[in-house]
Design an enzyme around this catalytic site. Structure first.
Site, PDB file in Angstrom:
ATOM      1  CB  ALA A 225       3.452   6.418   8.694  1.00  0.00           C
ATOM      2  CE  LYS A 226       3.219   1.835   3.790  1.00  0.00           C
ATOM      3  NZ  LYS A 226       1.881   0.869   3.978  1.00  0.00           N
ATOM      4  NE  ARG A 227       2.063  11.258   9.206  1.00  0.00           N
ATOM      5  CZ  ARG A 227       1.534  10.158   9.895  1.00  0.00           C
ATOM      6  NH1 ARG A 227       1.022   9.269   9.134  1.00  0.00           N
ATOM      7  NH2 ARG A 227       1.377   9.969  11.164  1.00  0.00           N
TER       8      ARG A 227
ATOM      9  CB  SER B 279      -0.782   0.244   1.096  1.00  0.00           C
ATOM     10  OG  SER B 279      -0.162   0.137   2.364  1.00  0.00           O
TER      11      SER B 279
END
Ligand code: GLU
Length: 315
Positions: A249-251, A13
């Site tokens: 996280a991905k951010r 994701s």
């Protein structure tokens, strides 16, 4: 004793980031230490969140780190397919078993109805738990309006297990999650069901993963029990956090592995950092994952969240 079979089960994701590398490294070390078999399974069950291009990215990032696998989407193996999207028929077969045993019921509740019921004073202790409305056929929603989700009836009793790091963990699902979803109203099988079917059918007997999944484990243990499978041993490791107290996280794009690679950070430097944070090295030095196998031990791992400085690789 059976040969250890462990796995790394990323969801495609987003790009792999430092936090994914952390759990992947520790899961890999636990398997390699035991001379076991490492399985890579891609958890792309949710079509809204998964993107195929991330799958190749994950495999490239793992290989860059020096983490390999013995079975997986690219190399195959005796228990494939190793991509959840290709295993939907298996989830349905297992779901049909639960339905045949009268353990599942359709739920027509809207999110709003569940929230309203859960915040009512008589709703019990389950914070966001499902209050059981449709178990008793009381949904306000007109049934023909939408396809139902399917929920598993949970028993009102403690489910407990011995976690490799956290010790004894116990939960009464009737007081927390309530009856939980095993298939969404859009027909997508729930993670809880898929992960149990996959781990059981792939003969996984050792799971090491992030402690964000600790409270999923009692739900999964219930499914193991109801489907007649033997559960694996579970170890939930603390996650990596940024100094402001948020989970990595991905951010945090600058800590994506692709970005670190682009910035010429050597994978050994990154692995050494994670190993040091994991208590496997006394100081931060560059190492290959394979050099850590001898020193790996669950007893050395931290019990608390691990904080990563924002500029850790740029200083
Ligand atoms: N696919 C899940 C994730 O990426 C992990 C599931 C598991 O390890 O059980 O968060």
């Amino acid at each position: 004793m059976d040969k250890v079979r462990g796995r790394f089960a990323p969801s495609p994701s987003g790009e792999m980031h430092l936090g994914n590398a952390w759990t992947a490294l520790l899961a890999w070390l636990e398997v390699r230490k035991a001379n076991g078999t490492m399985v890579l399974r891609i958890e792309d069950l949710d079509p809204d969140r998964s993107r195929p291009e991330y799958i190749t990215g994950i495999m490239r990032d793992l290989a860059w780190l020096g983490l390999d696998w013995d079975e997986g989407p690219d190399v195959g193996g005796a228990y494939g397919p190793y991509v959840q999207d290709e295993r939907r028929n298996l989830y349905q077969i297992m779901l049909d078993r639960l339905i045949a045993s009268d353990l599942v019921y359709p739920c027509y509740c809207t999110r709003g109805e569940i929230q309203a019921a859960a915040s009512a004073p008589h709703a019990g202790e389950g914070e966001l738990g499902y209050p059981g409305t449709c178990r008793n056929g009381n949904s306000q929603t007109v049934k023909s309006d939408r396809n139902p989700a399917l929920r598993l009836k949970v028993p009102d009793r403690m489910i407990s297990f011995e976690d490799g790091l956290k010790g004894r963990v116990a939960e009464n699902l009737a007081r927390t999650s309530g009856d939980f979803i095993v298939r969404r109203s859009d027909g997508v099988h729930a993670y809880q069901l898929a992960v149990v079917v996959d781990d059981a059918m792939m003969r996984i007997n050792q799971v090491l993963r992030g402690d964000d999944l600790l409270l999923s484990t009692p739900r999964q243990l219930l499914l193991y029990d109801e489907l007649g499978f033997t559960p694996p041993g579970f170890t939930h490791v603390p996650l990596l956090y940024s100094p402001d107290g948020h989970r990595l996280a991905k951010r945090q794009r600058h800590l994506a592995l692709a970005k670190l690679r682009e910035n010429n950070i050597a994978p050994e430097k990154l692995v050494g950092y994670l190993a040091w944070k994991a208590g496997l090295l006394d100081c931060w030095q560059s190492v290959q994952p394979a050099e850590l196998i001898g020193t790996f031990s669950l007893a050395k791992l931290p019990r608390e969240a691990v904080v990563v400085a924002y500029d850790v690789f740029t200083k």
